[in-house]
Motif scaffolding. Structure first.
Motif, mmCIF file in Angstrom:
data_model
loop_
_atom_site.group_PDB
_atom_site.id
_atom_site.type_symbol
_atom_site.label_atom_id
_atom_site.label_comp_id
_atom_site.label_asym_id
_atom_site.label_seq_id
_atom_site.Cartn_x
_atom_site.Cartn_y
_atom_site.Cartn_z
ATOM 1 N N LYS A 1 -8.999 6.292 7.722
ATOM 2 C CA LYS A 1 -10.164 6.150 8.600
ATOM 3 C C LYS A 1 -11.316 5.349 7.990
ATOM 4 C CE LYS A 1 -12.087 10.666 7.279
ATOM 5 N NZ LYS A 1 -12.339 12.043 7.745
ATOM 6 N N ASN A 2 -11.502 5.427 6.679
ATOM 7 C CA ASN A 2 -12.567 4.638 6.041
ATOM 8 C C ASN A 2 -12.008 3.837 4.866
ATOM 9 O OD1 ASN A 2 -12.075 6.775 4.343
ATOM 10 N ND2 ASN A 2 -14.220 7.279 3.972
ATOM 11 N N ALA A 3 -10.725 3.507 4.962
ATOM 12 C CA ALA A 3 -10.005 2.896 3.839
ATOM 13 C C ALA A 3 -10.115 1.379 3.827
ATOM 14 C CB ALA A 3 -8.534 3.305 3.881
ATOM 15 N N ASN A 4 -9.903 0.842 2.631
ATOM 16 C CA ASN A 4 -9.682 -0.579 2.429
ATOM 17 C C ASN A 4 -8.241 -0.760 1.950
ATOM 18 O OD1 ASN A 4 -9.641 -0.740 -0.756
ATOM 19 N ND2 ASN A 4 -11.368 0.574 -0.189
ATOM 20 N N ILE A 5 -7.758 -1.995 1.935
ATOM 21 C CA ILE A 5 -6.389 -2.253 1.498
ATOM 22 C C ILE A 5 -6.401 -3.374 0.458
ATOM 23 C CG2 ILE A 5 -5.975 -3.798 3.466
ATOM 24 C CD1 ILE A 5 -3.039 -2.740 3.461
ATOM 25 N N TYR A 6 -5.586 -3.222 -0.577
ATOM 26 C CA TYR A 6 -5.575 -4.151 -1.711
ATOM 27 C C TYR A 6 -4.156 -4.670 -1.881
ATOM 28 C CZ TYR A 6 -6.516 -5.840 -6.504
ATOM 29 O OH TYR A 6 -6.672 -6.604 -7.641
ATOM 30 N N GLU A 7 -3.985 -5.998 -1.745
ATOM 31 C CA GLU A 7 -2.653 -6.598 -1.845
ATOM 32 C C GLU A 7 -2.311 -6.898 -3.301
ATOM 33 O OE1 GLU A 7 0.014 -10.365 -0.223
ATOM 34 O OE2 GLU A 7 -2.154 -10.333 0.154
ATOM 35 N N VAL A 8 -1.166 -6.390 -3.747
ATOM 36 C CA VAL A 8 -0.746 -6.503 -5.147
ATOM 37 C C VAL A 8 0.374 -7.524 -5.294
ATOM 38 C CG1 VAL A 8 0.114 -5.276 -7.171
ATOM 39 C CG2 VAL A 8 -1.340 -4.070 -5.501
ATOM 40 N N ASP B 1 -8.253 1.994 -1.913
ATOM 41 C CA ASP B 1 -7.600 3.128 -1.237
ATOM 42 C C ASP B 1 -6.102 2.929 -1.042
ATOM 43 O OD1 ASP B 1 -10.022 4.668 -0.666
ATOM 44 O OD2 ASP B 1 -10.519 3.033 0.701
ATOM 45 N N ILE B 2 -5.720 1.791 -0.458
ATOM 46 C CA ILE B 2 -4.319 1.530 -0.128
ATOM 47 C C ILE B 2 -3.827 0.341 -0.937
ATOM 48 C CG2 ILE B 2 -2.656 0.984 1.695
ATOM 49 C CD1 ILE B 2 -4.680 2.090 3.731
ATOM 50 N N LEU B 3 -2.743 0.527 -1.653
ATOM 51 C CA LEU B 3 -2.099 -0.579 -2.354
ATOM 52 C C LEU B 3 -0.964 -1.117 -1.492
ATOM 53 C CD1 LEU B 3 -1.776 1.006 -5.924
ATOM 54 C CD2 LEU B 3 -3.494 -0.653 -5.176
ATOM 55 N N TRP B 4 -1.054 -2.373 -1.117
ATOM 56 C CA TRP B 4 0.060 -3.050 -0.440
ATOM 57 C C TRP B 4 0.746 -3.891 -1.505
ATOM 58 C CZ3 TRP B 4 -1.492 -7.896 2.841
ATOM 59 C CH2 TRP B 4 -0.395 -8.763 2.952
ATOM 60 N N ILE B 5 1.958 -3.516 -1.855
ATOM 61 C CA ILE B 5 2.702 -4.219 -2.891
ATOM 62 C C ILE B 5 3.657 -5.206 -2.235
ATOM 63 C CG2 ILE B 5 4.246 -3.981 -4.876
ATOM 64 C CD1 ILE B 5 3.132 -1.192 -5.305
ATOM 65 N N MET B 6 3.545 -6.468 -2.607
ATOM 66 C CA MET B 6 4.431 -7.503 -2.073
ATOM 67 C C MET B 6 5.889 -7.148 -2.376
ATOM 68 S SD MET B 6 2.072 -10.834 -2.985
ATOM 69 C CE MET B 6 3.250 -12.058 -2.403
ATOM 70 N N PRO B 7 6.866 -7.744 -1.692
ATOM 71 C CA PRO B 7 8.259 -7.271 -1.761
ATOM 72 C C PRO B 7 8.747 -6.990 -3.183
ATOM 73 C CG PRO B 7 8.087 -8.981 -0.119
ATOM 74 C CD PRO B 7 6.743 -8.912 -0.789
ATOM 75 N N ILE B 8 9.402 -5.844 -3.317
ATOM 76 C CA ILE B 8 9.846 -5.358 -4.630
ATOM 77 C C ILE B 8 11.339 -5.559 -4.842
ATOM 78 C CG2 ILE B 8 8.016 -3.620 -4.654
ATOM 79 C CD1 ILE B 8 10.224 -1.521 -3.989
ATOM 80 N N HIS B 9 12.030 -6.158 -3.893
ATOM 81 C CA HIS B 9 13.491 -6.200 -3.910
ATOM 82 C C HIS B 9 14.042 -7.408 -4.675
ATOM 83 C CE1 HIS B 9 12.998 -3.068 -0.975
ATOM 84 N NE2 HIS B 9 12.365 -3.884 -0.161
ATOM 85 N N PRO B 10 15.312 -7.340 -5.074
ATOM 86 C CA PRO B 10 15.941 -8.500 -5.733
ATOM 87 C C PRO B 10 15.870 -9.735 -4.848
ATOM 88 C CG PRO B 10 17.340 -6.558 -5.931
ATOM 89 C CD PRO B 10 16.245 -6.192 -4.970
ATOM 90 N N ILE B 11 15.663 -10.884 -5.469
ATOM 91 C CA ILE B 11 15.505 -12.150 -4.755
ATOM 92 C C ILE B 11 16.815 -12.923 -4.785
ATOM 93 C CG2 ILE B 11 14.326 -14.396 -4.833
ATOM 94 C CD1 ILE B 11 11.900 -12.868 -6.002
#
Length: 451
Positions: free
Chosen positions: A41-48, A75-85
């Motif tokens: 509700k009062n969060a921000n998001i941080y792209e990693v 508040d929120i960590l958005w982590i870019m894709p973690i999967h094998p490339i």
């Protein structure tokens, strides 16, 4: 006569259907159970960007940064894709994060499953939530489905598998195949169940059928309430499946404002339009940069120049969730290579204080909370085409935001607004006195007031 009766019955039935459908839509918009999870509700998001974040480029190395990010207020960590490339048709030596070779595995470049699980656990201990990037529209050319289940892939008119757009390192999936859908949903459930993540950012979400995402949301919420971000501006995705989508148009508008090509008039037109187009239950994500913008369209300095701080303030106060991209707090001055190792230039984190202050103000004042949780936007006419002013009010708390959208300096008498009842929360005004009546906006100046 019989045909006329049948026709009337048909019309009556259609009216009943439309009425029921409108009631359903209204219920979908107003049902509190459909609101995003309360911690947003009062969060921000941080792209990693794990690869470029540290010299090591691993989950374990990034985990050491969590206390700093917590102190900043993330508040929120958005982590870019973690999967094998994928390796087949790979771009560059390391490839694109968005060319997925295995949905249930971890890219060894970053570590292993336990390293990732430890990162999620540590983030939770810091009071943060974690969502990961999900690429449902396509896979790498050497994903194991290519051999085991070629029917999972879409075919062109020549009966061949193909890459969407000019993304030559990936191949399109076939969403008319129920078995493929089931496999994809199983993989999405895996990371929520096994790694305890809190949701997903879904790549090119509008390229995948909405009914698939609706099914995904139902299945994930059976495990735990999740938060879902769509890389899209399509409003139908927000009716049920997703809690937030992108403010792409707003982002491009800010780029134009920074160049002096557009201003307050276009900003107000955008706000009015989005109020009509965005379902009540949902948020927009506002940003001055992200991984795509930085790598392909330019750094913040290149695109926004001296307007960057004023426009960052706008993303935090306008009414929805602000994004901070890796390196934004350090004024990262280079376009990060997308397919190679290219370490962020961290320096002394010169913007960290600004974002810490903006986050704190947003956390503490209900008027600035996200979407329906926050106060309604009300434009204040300053009689000045270059100065954008608005209020938001909630639970007896009111915030007034003033932003100079130009390279000129303006004094109080230029604005025609009474600020005497407000105290200053944050400003880069010329005068240091904390008296709102002495307000003087320098070029691209901003002031946040409250009462």
């Amino acid at each position: 006569m019989k045909k006329k009766i049948l026709s009337l019955i048909g019309v009556f039935g259609l009216l009943i259907f439309m009425s029921c459908n409108n009631s359903t839509n209204e219920k979908m918009k107003l049902d509190p159970d459909l609101l995003p999870v309360s911690w947003s509700k009062n969060a921000n998001i941080y792209e990693v960007n794990i690869r470029q974040y540290t010299e090591e480029g691993t989950f374990n190395a990034f985990a050491k940064e969590l206390p700093r990010l917590k102190k900043m207020g993330v508040d929120i960590l958005w982590i870019m894709p973690i999967h094998p490339i994928g390796e087949k048709n790979r771009k560059g030596s390391l490839g694109s994060y968005y060319s997925i070779k295995d949905y249930k595995a971890v890219n060894p470049e970053f570590g292993d499953f336990q390293d990732f699980k430890n990162l999620v656990d540590k983030a939770h201990q810091q009071g943060m939530h974690v969502i990961i990037d999900w690429v449902a529209n396509h896979t790498a050319w050497d994903h194991h489905w290519m051999k085991s289940n070629p029917e999972y892939y879409e075919l062109n008119e020549q009966g061949e598998m193909f890459a969407p757009y000019d993304w030559s390192d990936v191949v399109s999936l076939e969403y008319n195949n129920k078995e493929m859908r089931a496999e994809m949903i199983d993989a999405l459930k895996y990371w929520v169940r096994e790694a305890d993540i809190d949701g997903y950012r879904c790549d090119v979400a509008s390229e995948v059928p909405t009914d698939f995402w609706n099914e995904v949301r139902t299945e994930l919420d059976k495990i735990k309430p999740v938060f879902m971000l769509a890389e899209s501006e399509e409003s139908d995705l927000l009716e049920y499946a997703f809690d937030m989508n992108y403010g792409w148009e707003f982002h491009h508008l800010m780029n134009s404002i920074a160049k002096g090509e557009k201003g307050k008039k276009e900003l107000l037109e955008y706000i009015d339009k989005e109020k009509e187009n965005t379902p009540q239950r949902a948020y927009k994500m506002y940003f001055i940069t992200n991984h795509d913008e930085n790598s392909w369209n330019g750094t913040i300095e290149e695109r926004l120049g001296s307007a960057q701080d004023a426009l960052a303030v706008l993303t935090f106060t306008l009414g929805d969730m602000p994004l901070i991209y890796s390196g934004q707090e350090s004024s990262n001055a280079k376009r990060l290579d997308f397919f190679e190792k290219d370490l962020i230039d961290w320096g002394s984190y010169p913007k960290s204080r600004l974002y810490k202050n903006l986050i704190s103000i947003k956390h503490d004042n209900p008027a600035l909370w996200n979407g329906e949780f926050g106060g309604e936007f009300k434009h204040i006419d300053t009689k000045n085409k270059n100065v954008f002013c608005f209020t938001r009010e909630k639970d007896g708390r009111e915030v007034l935001v003033i932003i100079n959208l130009s390279t000129r300096t303006f004094e109080n008498e230029d604005l025609g607004v009474d600020f005497s009842k407000y105290g200053v929360l944050l400003t880069n005004k010329v005068r240091e006195n904390n008296d709102a009546n002495l307000l003087s906006l320098k070029p691209w100046g901003y002031t946040i007031l409250a009462r």
